[in-house]
Design a protein around this motif. Structure first.
Motif, PDB file in Angstrom:
ATOM      1  N   THR A 144      29.829  52.365  74.793  1.00  0.00           N
ATOM      2  CA  THR A 144      31.065  51.059  74.554  1.00  0.00           C
ATOM      3  C   THR A 144      30.461  49.968  73.391  1.00  0.00           C
ATOM      4  OG1 THR A 144      28.232  50.295  75.704  1.00  0.00           O
ATOM      5  CG2 THR A 144      29.690  50.222  76.884  1.00  0.00           C
ATOM      6  N   LYS A 145      29.654  50.802  71.997  1.00  0.00           N
ATOM      7  CA  LYS A 145      29.715  50.656  71.202  1.00  0.00           C
ATOM      8  C   LYS A 145      30.564  51.202  70.155  1.00  0.00           C
ATOM      9  CE  LYS A 145      25.119  47.886  71.804  1.00  0.00           C
ATOM     10  NZ  LYS A 145      23.891  47.394  70.966  1.00  0.00           N
ATOM     11  N   GLU A 146      31.061  50.315  68.949  1.00  0.00           N
ATOM     12  CA  GLU A 146      31.659  51.556  67.764  1.00  0.00           C
ATOM     13  C   GLU A 146      30.721  52.224  66.733  1.00  0.00           C
ATOM     14  OE1 GLU A 146      35.063  51.859  67.191  1.00  0.00           O
ATOM     15  OE2 GLU A 146      36.343  50.863  68.000  1.00  0.00           O
ATOM     16  N   SER A 147      29.369  51.713  66.862  1.00  0.00           N
ATOM     17  CA  SER A 147      28.377  51.926  65.812  1.00  0.00           C
ATOM     18  C   SER A 147      28.184  53.668  65.968  1.00  0.00           C
ATOM     19  CB  SER A 147      27.766  50.784  65.974  1.00  0.00           C
ATOM     20  OG  SER A 147      27.241  50.866  67.088  1.00  0.00           O
ATOM     21  N   CYS A 148      28.487  53.507  67.685  1.00  0.00           N
ATOM     22  CA  CYS A 148      28.284  55.154  67.880  1.00  0.00           C
ATOM     23  C   CYS A 148      29.151  56.272  68.126  1.00  0.00           C
ATOM     24  CB  CYS A 148      27.874  54.904  69.568  1.00  0.00           C
ATOM     25  SG  CYS A 148      26.706  53.790  69.864  1.00  0.00           S
ATOM     26  N   LEU A 149      30.170  55.595  67.906  1.00  0.00           N
ATOM     27  CA  LEU A 149      30.899  56.727  67.509  1.00  0.00           C
ATOM     28  C   LEU A 149      31.375  57.640  65.837  1.00  0.00           C
ATOM     29  CD1 LEU A 149      34.452  55.182  69.048  1.00  0.00           C
ATOM     30  CD2 LEU A 149      33.324  57.119  69.740  1.00  0.00           C
TER      31      LEU A 149
ATOM     32  N   ASN B 214      17.703  51.489  65.120  1.00  0.00           N
ATOM     33  CA  ASN B 214      18.899  51.863  63.971  1.00  0.00           C
ATOM     34  C   ASN B 214      18.895  50.865  62.361  1.00  0.00           C
ATOM     35  OD1 ASN B 214      21.660  51.978  64.178  1.00  0.00           O
ATOM     36  ND2 ASN B 214      21.248  53.858  65.263  1.00  0.00           N
ATOM     37  N   PRO B 215      19.109  50.125  62.941  1.00  0.00           N
ATOM     38  CA  PRO B 215      19.262  48.959  61.982  1.00  0.00           C
ATOM     39  C   PRO B 215      18.206  49.376  60.970  1.00  0.00           C
ATOM     40  CG  PRO B 215      19.711  47.876  63.914  1.00  0.00           C
ATOM     41  CD  PRO B 215      18.966  49.351  64.296  1.00  0.00           C
ATOM     42  N   LEU B 216      16.716  49.313  60.940  1.00  0.00           N
ATOM     43  CA  LEU B 216      15.971  49.811  59.757  1.00  0.00           C
ATOM     44  C   LEU B 216      15.973  51.251  59.252  1.00  0.00           C
ATOM     45  CD1 LEU B 216      12.931  48.177  61.797  1.00  0.00           C
ATOM     46  CD2 LEU B 216      14.366  47.121  59.717  1.00  0.00           C
ATOM     47  N   LEU B 217      16.637  52.129  60.503  1.00  0.00           N
ATOM     48  CA  LEU B 217      16.421  53.438  59.580  1.00  0.00           C
ATOM     49  C   LEU B 217      17.774  53.967  59.864  1.00  0.00           C
ATOM     50  CD1 LEU B 217      13.586  55.368  62.610  1.00  0.00           C
ATOM     51  CD2 LEU B 217      13.519  54.552  59.778  1.00  0.00           C
ATOM     52  N   ALA B 218      18.499  53.824  60.269  1.00  0.00           N
ATOM     53  CA  ALA B 218      20.334  53.871  59.680  1.00  0.00           C
ATOM     54  C   ALA B 218      20.555  54.441  58.428  1.00  0.00           C
ATOM     55  CB  ALA B 218      21.204  52.923  60.696  1.00  0.00           C
TER      56      ALA B 218
ATOM     57  N   THR C  13      17.353  64.373  54.288  1.00  0.00           N
ATOM     58  CA  THR C  13      17.442  65.798  53.899  1.00  0.00           C
ATOM     59  C   THR C  13      17.457  66.020  55.519  1.00  0.00           C
ATOM     60  OG1 THR C  13      14.765  66.297  53.719  1.00  0.00           O
ATOM     61  CG2 THR C  13      16.391  66.388  51.435  1.00  0.00           C
ATOM     62  N   ALA C  14      17.252  65.192  56.376  1.00  0.00           N
ATOM     63  CA  ALA C  14      16.953  66.028  56.979  1.00  0.00           C
ATOM     64  C   ALA C  14      17.224  64.926  58.339  1.00  0.00           C
ATOM     65  CB  ALA C  14      15.596  66.563  57.573  1.00  0.00           C
ATOM     66  N   PHE C  15      18.003  65.000  59.442  1.00  0.00           N
ATOM     67  CA  PHE C  15      18.372  63.646  60.424  1.00  0.00           C
ATOM     68  C   PHE C  15      17.314  63.388  60.922  1.00  0.00           C
ATOM     69  CE2 PHE C  15      20.049  62.046  64.331  1.00  0.00           C
ATOM     70  CZ  PHE C  15      20.858  61.380  63.946  1.00  0.00           C
ATOM     71  N   ILE C  16      17.509  61.606  61.139  1.00  0.00           N
ATOM     72  CA  ILE C  16      16.139  60.857  62.002  1.00  0.00           C
ATOM     73  C   ILE C  16      16.702  60.723  63.067  1.00  0.00           C
ATOM     74  CG2 ILE C  16      14.479  58.669  61.455  1.00  0.00           C
ATOM     75  CD1 ILE C  16      15.346  58.940  58.511  1.00  0.00           C
ATOM     76  N   PRO C  17      15.818  61.742  63.652  1.00  0.00           N
ATOM     77  CA  PRO C  17      16.579  61.345  65.526  1.00  0.00           C
ATOM     78  C   PRO C  17      16.185  60.273  66.281  1.00  0.00           C
ATOM     79  CG  PRO C  17      14.703  62.721  65.670  1.00  0.00           C
ATOM     80  CD  PRO C  17      15.067  62.736  63.818  1.00  0.00           C
ATOM     81  N   GLU C  18      14.834  59.684  65.208  1.00  0.00           N
ATOM     82  CA  GLU C  18      14.326  58.332  66.719  1.00  0.00           C
ATOM     83  C   GLU C  18      15.537  57.287  66.270  1.00  0.00           C
ATOM     84  OE1 GLU C  18      10.720  61.557  65.138  1.00  0.00           O
ATOM     85  OE2 GLU C  18      12.748  60.423  64.365  1.00  0.00           O
ATOM     86  N   THR C  19      16.484  57.234  65.555  1.00  0.00           N
ATOM     87  CA  THR C  19      17.559  56.584  65.557  1.00  0.00           C
ATOM     88  C   THR C  19      18.678  56.238  66.879  1.00  0.00           C
ATOM     89  OG1 THR C  19      18.766  57.549  64.381  1.00  0.00           O
ATOM     90  CG2 THR C  19      17.635  56.300  62.507  1.00  0.00           C
ATOM     91  N   VAL C  20      17.962  57.197  67.354  1.00  0.00           N
ATOM     92  CA  VAL C  20      18.971  57.858  68.497  1.00  0.00           C
ATOM     93  C   VAL C  20      18.003  57.635  70.016  1.00  0.00           C
ATOM     94  CG1 VAL C  20      20.352  59.299  70.064  1.00  0.00           C
ATOM     95  CG2 VAL C  20      19.813  60.024  67.647  1.00  0.00           C
TER      96      VAL C  20
END
Length: 300
Positions: free
Chosen positions: A161-166, A65-69, A76-83
């Motif tokens: 549990t993490k603010e970043s998820c919001l 996630n930190p690499l792709l966020a 142009t398209a969402f990167i689902p690998e960050t989830v």
């Protein structure tokens, strides 16, 4: 009716009763033990897979996630690998492609998911609601019938549990544009910090394991019945040899004595109870012979 039966028959009936009770009790105990063992085996498989998926989630959350966020705003398209949920689900799908693992299932069943493939069905909604009603509940386990067959499931709550998820799940205004482009603005929003939003569910096929437990039960019970039957026959043989035949011998001699044949002896050398009975009969025969001789001498 029992009073009219011979001792051998009574012994056989008693042994048969003990045999039936022993087999019934053994069957109940063995069935319980084997069922518990089968459930522990299925549960251990599910827990191992659950830990593996959590490792994938953690790796995605902390490394991928930190690499792709940063790319989410410009892509142009969402990167689902960050989830984390997406990574865990994809890894598990690869696992299911291997032979013998087709009926294993993994799902992060969510009430309001961004990706609709994670949408909870009616059964899974009940699990999430149970976790919401009792936030201290660590997990739920049980059996569930699916088109793939009966499965054993283990479910654990998933909370924010993490603010970043919001960032991706609070409001559409805060979400990355690529996410809105891929999934729209209707699903996956309104989540709150520390709120239980999903149930992480591992489903393990249990039919084969429980069938194996039942087969083991049948095999063990068959062996027990055979052993009990041999023991029953052996005891029956020993009782006839050491008790019944000796008693019958004393009975025949007693009948001869009762008809006046004083030459017959209760020949029993053993010192057990039957030997004592034979000795008592010999003394009684001697006393009877003396009494009859005295009567004959007096002319009676």
């Amino acid at each position: 009716m029992l009073n009219n039966l011979k001792i051998g028959t009574k012994f056989n009936l008693l042994l048969l009763l003990v045999f039936i009770i022993s087999i019934a009790v053994s069957g109940v105990i063995l069935s319980s033990v084997l069922q518990q063992r089968a459930q522990r085996e299925v549960s251990s498989q599910a827990l191992l897979l659950m830990k593996t998926m959590n490792s994938v989630r953690t790796y995605t959350q902390e490394r991928i996630n930190p690499l792709l966020a940063p790319q989410l705003e410009t892509a142009t398209a969402f990167i689902p690998e960050t989830v984390p949920a997406f990574s865990a689900t994809e890894v598990f799908e690869n696992f299911r492609q291997t032979e013998g693992n087709e009926n294993f299932l993994y799902k992060e069943a969510t009430l309001n998911p961004t990706n609709l493939r994670d949408k909870a069905d009616d059964f899974e909604i009940q699990l999430v609601e149970q976790f919401r009603k009792d936030p201290k509940l660590p997990q739920l386990v049980g059996l569930r019938s699916l088109p793939e067959g009966e499965v054993f499931y283990i479910a654990r709550p998933l909370a924010i549990t993490k603010e970043s998820c919001l960032r991706c799940h609070s409001t559409p205004e805060l979400a990355p544009k690529s996410q809105l482009t891929t999934y729209g603005q209707k699903n996956g929003f309104g989540w709150k910090l520390n709120e239980i939003v999903a149930a992480q569910i591992i489903s393990v096929p249990s039919k084969e394991i429980f069938n194996h437990a039942r087969s083991s039960l049948s095999l063990i019970m068959g062996l027990l019945i055979a052993i009990f039957a041999v023991v029953l026959l052996l005891i029956n043989f020993l009782i006839k040899k050491t008790v019944i035949q000796r008693i019958k011998k004393i009975e025949k001699i007693a009948q001869k004595v009762s008809t006046g044949d004083m030459s017959a002896d209760f020949d029993e050398t053993a010192k057990d109870e039957i030997g004592g009975l034979a000795a008592a009969f010999n003394r009684m025969k001697s006393s009877l012979k003396i009494a009859m001789d005295m009567l004959n001498q007096q002319g009676y």
